[in-house]
Design a protein around this motif. Structure first.
Motif, PDB file in Angstrom:
ATOM      1  N   HIS A 161       0.834  -1.212   0.000  1.00  0.00           N
ATOM      2  CA  HIS A 161       0.000   0.000   0.000  1.00  0.00           C
ATOM      3  C   HIS A 161       0.860   1.249   0.000  1.00  0.00           C
ATOM      4  O   HIS A 161       1.967   1.256   0.504  1.00  0.00           O
ATOM      5  CB  HIS A 161      -0.923   0.028   1.228  1.00  0.00           C
ATOM      6  CG  HIS A 161      -0.192  -0.008   2.550  1.00  0.00           C
ATOM      7  ND1 HIS A 161       0.310  -1.166   3.100  1.00  0.00           N
ATOM      8  CD2 HIS A 161       0.144   0.982   3.421  1.00  0.00           C
ATOM      9  CE1 HIS A 161       0.899  -0.900   4.252  1.00  0.00           C
ATOM     10  NE2 HIS A 161       0.828   0.401   4.478  1.00  0.00           N
ATOM     11  N   ASN A 162       0.294   2.325  -0.562  1.00  0.00           N
ATOM     12  CA  ASN A 162       0.815   3.655  -0.264  1.00  0.00           C
ATOM     13  C   ASN A 162       0.203   4.032   1.077  1.00  0.00           C
ATOM     14  O   ASN A 162      -0.961   3.726   1.347  1.00  0.00           O
ATOM     15  CB  ASN A 162       0.363   4.687  -1.298  1.00  0.00           C
ATOM     16  CG  ASN A 162       1.055   4.521  -2.623  1.00  0.00           C
ATOM     17  OD1 ASN A 162       0.423   4.109  -3.587  1.00  0.00           O
ATOM     18  ND2 ASN A 162       2.324   4.831  -2.680  1.00  0.00           N
ATOM     19  N   GLU A 163       0.978   4.708   1.916  1.00  0.00           N
ATOM     20  CA  GLU A 163       0.443   5.104   3.213  1.00  0.00           C
ATOM     21  C   GLU A 163      -0.692   6.102   3.016  1.00  0.00           C
ATOM     22  O   GLU A 163      -0.551   7.078   2.266  1.00  0.00           O
ATOM     23  CB  GLU A 163       1.572   5.709   4.060  1.00  0.00           C
ATOM     24  CG  GLU A 163       1.255   5.801   5.517  1.00  0.00           C
ATOM     25  CD  GLU A 163       1.095   4.416   6.155  1.00  0.00           C
ATOM     26  OE1 GLU A 163       1.530   3.417   5.570  1.00  0.00           O
ATOM     27  OE2 GLU A 163       0.502   4.359   7.249  1.00  0.00           O
ATOM     28  N   ASN A 164      -1.821   5.847   3.688  1.00  0.00           N
ATOM     29  CA  ASN A 164      -3.004   6.719   3.625  1.00  0.00           C
ATOM     30  C   ASN A 164      -3.349   7.088   2.182  1.00  0.00           C
ATOM     31  O   ASN A 164      -3.569   8.258   1.852  1.00  0.00           O
ATOM     32  CB  ASN A 164      -2.800   7.971   4.492  1.00  0.00           C
ATOM     33  CG  ASN A 164      -2.675   7.604   5.967  1.00  0.00           C
ATOM     34  OD1 ASN A 164      -2.965   6.467   6.348  1.00  0.00           O
ATOM     35  ND2 ASN A 164      -2.247   8.527   6.784  1.00  0.00           N
ATOM     36  N   ALA A 165      -3.415   6.069   1.345  1.00  0.00           N
ATOM     37  CA  ALA A 165      -3.649   6.270  -0.095  1.00  0.00           C
ATOM     38  C   ALA A 165      -4.942   7.035  -0.358  1.00  0.00           C
ATOM     39  O   ALA A 165      -5.071   7.718  -1.373  1.00  0.00           O
ATOM     40  CB  ALA A 165      -3.693   4.916  -0.804  1.00  0.00           C
ATOM     41  N   PHE A 166      -5.886   6.945   0.559  1.00  0.00           N
ATOM     42  CA  PHE A 166      -7.184   7.598   0.339  1.00  0.00           C
ATOM     43  C   PHE A 166      -7.099   9.101   0.559  1.00  0.00           C
ATOM     44  O   PHE A 166      -7.982   9.835   0.132  1.00  0.00           O
ATOM     45  CB  PHE A 166      -8.227   7.019   1.323  1.00  0.00           C
ATOM     46  CG  PHE A 166      -8.069   7.577   2.707  1.00  0.00           C
ATOM     47  CD1 PHE A 166      -7.089   7.096   3.548  1.00  0.00           C
ATOM     48  CD2 PHE A 166      -8.885   8.617   3.150  1.00  0.00           C
ATOM     49  CE1 PHE A 166      -6.915   7.627   4.802  1.00  0.00           C
ATOM     50  CE2 PHE A 166      -8.719   9.153   4.407  1.00  0.00           C
ATOM     51  CZ  PHE A 166      -7.729   8.651   5.244  1.00  0.00           C
ATOM     52  N   HIS A 167      -6.047   9.572   1.239  1.00  0.00           N
ATOM     53  CA  HIS A 167      -6.022  10.955   1.731  1.00  0.00           C
ATOM     54  C   HIS A 167      -5.415  11.906   0.695  1.00  0.00           C
ATOM     55  O   HIS A 167      -4.385  11.603   0.109  1.00  0.00           O
ATOM     56  CB  HIS A 167      -5.201  11.012   3.035  1.00  0.00           C
ATOM     57  CG  HIS A 167      -5.513  12.205   3.871  1.00  0.00           C
ATOM     58  ND1 HIS A 167      -5.078  13.465   3.552  1.00  0.00           N
ATOM     59  CD2 HIS A 167      -6.242  12.331   5.007  1.00  0.00           C
ATOM     60  CE1 HIS A 167      -5.517  14.318   4.470  1.00  0.00           C
ATOM     61  NE2 HIS A 167      -6.230  13.660   5.359  1.00  0.00           N
ATOM     62  N   PRO A 168      -6.057  13.076   0.465  1.00  0.00           N
ATOM     63  CA  PRO A 168      -5.497  14.005  -0.528  1.00  0.00           C
ATOM     64  C   PRO A 168      -4.110  14.502  -0.126  1.00  0.00           C
ATOM     65  O   PRO A 168      -3.311  14.859  -0.993  1.00  0.00           O
ATOM     66  CB  PRO A 168      -6.505  15.169  -0.551  1.00  0.00           C
ATOM     67  CG  PRO A 168      -7.358  15.002   0.665  1.00  0.00           C
ATOM     68  CD  PRO A 168      -7.324  13.555   1.039  1.00  0.00           C
TER      69      PRO A 168
END
Ligand SMILES: O=C(O)CCC(=O)C(=O)O
Ligand SMILES: [Fe+2]
Length: 332
Positions: A161-168
């Motif tokens: 995963h990318n860390e906090n992929a959901f976060h802008p």
């Protein structure tokens, strides 16, 4: 969706082109001295603004080779990894590994102060209000009740995963400092760079991955749920793209997109390496280029389990000014 498979890479196989620095005794002593000075700075609280300003100031006196390495990491031609060995953490004086969920560091003990010195020199150390109480230094430790979860408190293999992929305003870099290994010394931080995986993807897959045909859910560590607007998994330069994906939280909006995402997962796993961090080793991961995860391992919950400190770094804090409370480092 899952792309889990045991990567072939041998543990400790440091990927090619990885920036690596083994600190000398005098360098270690110099860092310990700075961390001691910082720990003695009132009010001796990691999240206090005056203390953070002092961390930023003292970080300018880190040993030259370390400053050079951090500067090199900020330059974007490398693989997006920096492995440091020999940081002072005073293994003999460490307390037991925490065993509870959501554990964070608030006091500037030596390892936390060292992580903050490096992070504050690299950029601005930030945190997220809804994750681990907005603390700047977080503990990555196995928690018995979370053993089977896809979280950093789990001990089953953690998907890439990318860390906090959901976060802008996800972190630009993440730092993981090892205080203790797992009992068998085999738990590895998996790392895979899009720069290596790109050549393994077909033109058709690449075209799909560059289209906004994917959504990503917020991870369980964030209290609130919710998914992103449709976004591409590869962005920026066509020949040197940024990556944004979480194989536990991202989904294609249709079968075609899902197939391309599976291709991306296979290409990343084929180029993944496992870094078994030892006490006093720290890895900085460029969260725009490199996805990470963790192999499975067997915790004992006996106070001697694997223990990492984690920090997040932004290279340009102005970009997230609208998401921060006041001028502090905590994002909403
Ligand atoms: O345990 C690790 O090595 C990495 C866990 C992880 O993904 C994280 O803490 O963000
Ligand atoms: Fe992570």
């Amino acid at each position: 969706m899952s792309v889990l498979a045991a990567p072939d890479a041998a543990p400790d196989a440091v990927p090619a082109r990885t920036l690596r620095l083994e600190l000398t005794g005098p360098e270690r002593a110099a860092i310990r001295q700075l961390a001691g000075e910082l720990a003695g700075t009132a009010p001796a609280l990691l999240d206090d603004h005056d203390w953070l300003a002092e961390a930023r100031r003292l970080s300018c006196r880190l040993p030259l080779r370390l400053l050079e390495g951090l500067r090199e990491l900020r330059q974007d031609s490398g693989r997006g990894l920096f492995v440091l060995a020999g940081l002072p953490i005073d293994v003999g004086t460490l307390p037991n590994t925490p065993t509870v969920a959501g554990s964070v560091e608030r006091l500037p003990r030596l390892p936390a102060a060292v992580a903050m010195l490096l992070g504050q020199q690299l950029g601005e150390v930030v945190a997220y209000r809804d994750e681990k109480q907005g603390a700047l230094v977080q503990n990555v430790v196995p928690v018995s009740s979370l053993a089977h979860t896809q979280s950093n408190a789990g001990s089953v293999q953690l998907e890439l995963h990318n860390e906090n992929a959901f976060h802008p305003h996800r972190p630009d870099l993440i730092g993981l400092l090892c205080l203790r290994t797992d009992h068998e010394g085999r738990a590895g931080t998996l790392v895979a760079s899009i720069r290596d995986a790109l050549a393994l993807l077909t033109e058709d897959e690449l075209a799909l991955l560059r289209a906004p045909r994917f959504v990503t859910e917020a991870p369980p560590s964030f209290g609130a749920g919710g998914a992103t607007e449709p976004h591409p998994l590869l962005g920026g330069s066509p020949t040197d793209p940024d990556i944004r994906v979480d194989f536990n939280a991202t989904a294609g909006l249709d079968d075609e997109a899902g197939g391309a995402m599976a291709g991306l997962g296979a290409a990343l796993l084929a180029s993944a390496s496992s870094l078994v961090l030892r006490p006093g080793e720290m890895v900085f991961i460029d969260n725009r280029l490199v996805v990470h995860g963790r192999t499975d391992f067997t915790p004992r919950y006996d106070g001697r389990d694997r223990w990492l400190h984690r920090i997040y770094v932004h290279l340009d804090s102005r970009r997230s000014a609208g998401s921060r409370t006041g001028r502090g480092p905590v994002l909403i």
